[in-house]
Design an enzyme around this catalytic site. Structure first.
Site, PDB file in Angstrom:
ATOM      1  N   ARG A 210       0.570  -1.099   0.196  1.00  0.00           N
ATOM      2  CA  ARG A 210      -0.125   0.409   0.041  1.00  0.00           C
ATOM      3  C   ARG A 210       0.622   1.586  -0.367  1.00  0.00           C
ATOM      4  O   ARG A 210       1.605   1.665   0.301  1.00  0.00           O
ATOM      5  CB  ARG A 210      -0.952  -0.050   1.283  1.00  0.00           C
ATOM      6  CG  ARG A 210      -1.743   1.554   1.431  1.00  0.00           C
ATOM      7  CD  ARG A 210      -2.693   1.289   0.334  1.00  0.00           C
ATOM      8  NE  ARG A 210      -3.336   2.476   1.067  1.00  0.00           N
ATOM      9  CZ  ARG A 210      -4.383   3.309   1.820  1.00  0.00           C
ATOM     10  NH1 ARG A 210      -5.274   2.060   2.847  1.00  0.00           N
ATOM     11  NH2 ARG A 210      -5.232   4.288   1.452  1.00  0.00           N
TER      12      ARG A 210
ATOM     13  N   ARG B 106      -6.085   1.969  -4.160  1.00  0.00           N
ATOM     14  CA  ARG B 106      -5.062   1.052  -3.153  1.00  0.00           C
ATOM     15  C   ARG B 106      -5.406   0.101  -3.506  1.00  0.00           C
ATOM     16  O   ARG B 106      -6.397  -0.961  -4.215  1.00  0.00           O
ATOM     17  CB  ARG B 106      -5.602   1.385  -1.740  1.00  0.00           C
ATOM     18  CG  ARG B 106      -6.993   1.521  -1.631  1.00  0.00           C
ATOM     19  CD  ARG B 106      -8.012   2.231  -0.512  1.00  0.00           C
ATOM     20  NE  ARG B 106      -7.683   2.896  -0.833  1.00  0.00           N
ATOM     21  CZ  ARG B 106      -8.790   4.057   0.464  1.00  0.00           C
ATOM     22  NH1 ARG B 106      -9.118   3.367   1.141  1.00  0.00           N
ATOM     23  NH2 ARG B 106      -8.852   5.599  -0.476  1.00  0.00           N
TER      24      ARG B 106
ATOM     25  N   ASP C 250      -6.784  -1.603   2.242  1.00  0.00           N
ATOM     26  CA  ASP C 250      -7.116  -0.818   3.402  1.00  0.00           C
ATOM     27  C   ASP C 250      -7.994  -1.893   4.594  1.00  0.00           C
ATOM     28  O   ASP C 250      -8.319  -2.069   3.780  1.00  0.00           O
ATOM     29  CB  ASP C 250      -8.417   0.266   2.550  1.00  0.00           C
ATOM     30  CG  ASP C 250      -8.349   1.015   3.624  1.00  0.00           C
ATOM     31  OD1 ASP C 250      -7.636   2.393   4.310  1.00  0.00           O
ATOM     32  OD2 ASP C 250      -9.777   1.726   3.598  1.00  0.00           O
TER      33      ASP C 250
ATOM     34  N   ASP D 205      -9.578  -0.496   8.006  1.00  0.00           N
ATOM     35  CA  ASP D 205     -10.289  -0.103   9.057  1.00  0.00           C
ATOM     36  C   ASP D 205     -10.569  -0.355   9.540  1.00  0.00           C
ATOM     37  O   ASP D 205     -10.656  -1.560  10.342  1.00  0.00           O
ATOM     38  CB  ASP D 205     -11.351   0.701   8.168  1.00  0.00           C
ATOM     39  CG  ASP D 205     -10.398   2.494   6.944  1.00  0.00           C
ATOM     40  OD1 ASP D 205      -9.749   2.603   6.909  1.00  0.00           O
ATOM     41  OD2 ASP D 205     -11.341   2.701   6.215  1.00  0.00           O
TER      42      ASP D 205
END
Length: 168
Positions: free
Chosen positions: A90, A99, A102, A104
């Site tokens: 990344r 990307r 990711d 989160d």
């Protein structure tokens, strides 16, 4: 004689996504690294495909939610997730940009955390993003949002986001 204190665990809910490279392989590799570096995987959602959100002139995203039992703090989980993203290639260029991966942190037990410019739990926009709520509702329908006081499923069923989402 020394007694071992039992480790305390928290269930963290992570949302994985990506729209570059071999998207399914990137999700799978991220999940494997999460299991090694963050904790025991309790549940993994189906993979969902959506158009890009926020910055729309890019390839569609694949997203997947993961529930992980961890003894790390929320901040440690975030740091480990960022390390995993970096190890998978990344590169952060622009907000909401393309990307490879990711990761989160969406929910961390029933904790509410507000560390300015660093960590916000629950994720401050989760309740308005279908691509977050659909996979999360699949694996954690009865989890209560610690601020809104509603179940994940109830939030998802009442979401106003009209972005089309397709379960693969």
């Amino acid at each position: 004689m020394m007694l071992n204190k039992a480790l305390e665990y928290t269930t963290a809910y992570l949302l994985l996504g990506g729209n570059l490279g071999n998207r399914e392989d990137n999700l799978s590799r991220a999940i494997s690294l999460i299991a090694v570096q963050i904790g025991e995987i309790e549940a993994v959602s189906s993979i969902y495909e959506t158009a890009a959100w926020g910055k729309e002139d890019q390839p569609s995203f694949l997203n997947q939610a993961v529930s992980v039992k961890t003894h790390f703090t929320a901040l440690e989980v975030l740091r480990k997730a960022l390390d995993i993203e970096q190890s998978l290639g990344r590169v952060r260029k622009e907000k909401w940009g393309e990307r490879l991966i990711d990761i989160d942190l969406i929910l961390f037990g029933d904790e509410v955390i507000d560390m300015e410019n660093l960590l916000h739990v629950p994720h401050p926009h989760m309740q308005v993003r279908k691509f977050v709520m659909a996979p999360l509702a699949e694996i954690a329908p009865n989890v209560i949002h610690p601020i809104l006081g509603q179940t994940v499923l109830n939030i998802y069923e009442n979401i106003s986001d009209v972005l089309e989402i397709k379960k693969l």
